[in-house]
Design an enzyme around this catalytic site. Sequence first.
Site, mmCIF file in Angstrom:
data_model
loop_
_atom_site.group_PDB
_atom_site.id
_atom_site.type_symbol
_atom_site.label_atom_id
_atom_site.label_comp_id
_atom_site.label_asym_id
_atom_site.label_seq_id
_atom_site.Cartn_x
_atom_site.Cartn_y
_atom_site.Cartn_z
ATOM 1 N N LYS A 1 0.790 -1.526 -0.264
ATOM 2 C CA LYS A 1 -0.069 0.095 -0.227
ATOM 3 C C LYS A 1 1.029 1.414 0.425
ATOM 4 C CE LYS A 1 -4.397 -1.982 1.672
ATOM 5 N NZ LYS A 1 -5.517 -1.415 3.570
ATOM 6 N N ASP B 1 -10.188 2.580 2.368
ATOM 7 C CA ASP B 1 -10.348 2.315 4.023
ATOM 8 C C ASP B 1 -11.443 2.083 4.540
ATOM 9 O OD1 ASP B 1 -9.047 -0.177 3.022
ATOM 10 O OD2 ASP B 1 -7.229 0.373 3.933
#
Length: 293
Positions: A71, A110
């Site tokens: 990420k 997220d």
Amino acid sequence: MTAANTIDHYAVLGHPIQHSMSPAIHAAFAAQTVQQLSYEAIDVAPADLIATFKQLPDEGFRGVNITVPHKEAAWAYAAQNGTLTERAAMAGAVNTLAWTANGLLADNTDGQGLLNDLQQRHGLDLANKRILVLGAGGATRGVVLPLLNAKPASLVIANRTPTRAGELADLFTPKAVTAGCLLHGCGLDALPQIISVTGAFDVVINATSASLGGEAIALPPGAISAEGFAYDMMYSKAPTAFLQAQSAAGIPHCADGLGMLVEQAAVAFALWRGVMPETQPVYNALREQLAQK
Ligand code: ATR
């Protein structure tokens, strides 16, 4: 050209990746919204990540999800070669890439996934609430901006290593001021003092990786209010050690992160396909699958 060559391709990139639920989630979203697409899990070693990013659009990929351990590297790549959404820029990590007519767009879904799970699935109104987030790693950084945007009264980030919590609080202080939220970073050991002064938290979110090792973070007595909510971003077949401890302490509302997983995927799907899937049937199916493992 065959039909298979004309559909848009998507994937999740991680290392390892074989246990990812993302292919099942996106296949369900595609079927439900009648979208023609493929979605696969691709194991990419860190050394191959940049080459993979360059190659995939030429192979008909319109977007990818990014998971552990890529990420942050995806964030750095997108910062150089594309556009980051504000929430992705501040998260320092990216979980969704889209190759569009205007170039590469990078997002982090997220935090919005967490919010959708808390607000829509669990019916929480975060406005004016007192929120405690445990942990100050990537998982926390990814959700702070969306949490602030829900305008809680206060947000405390408490971490085993206090300096990391302080650094995150400093980073997001301008956003907290705009949101009218008191933001504070501290060590876990400062919690008893904070609670004795300002009272119990309404919502406590465990964003540490302690549950992975079956460990529960010990909260001081009275940390969560009698009508409060305990949430663990991790999920597993049995309640996580953190949630077990909160249930045992009498906290009435406890939830794990399976809903967040489905919701972050839905926000990514909507970014790619322009249609927001219904998440509850997919969540129910995954919960059943998990129970049978
Ligand atoms: P992630 O990207 O999952 O957040 P990370 O950046 O390694 O992973 O962060 C893990 C977080 O969990 C950190 O906040 C870590 O605390 P430290 O900063 O003190 O290392 C926290 N953590 C992990 N195991 C823990 C444990 N057993 N007790 C308390 N905190 C723990």
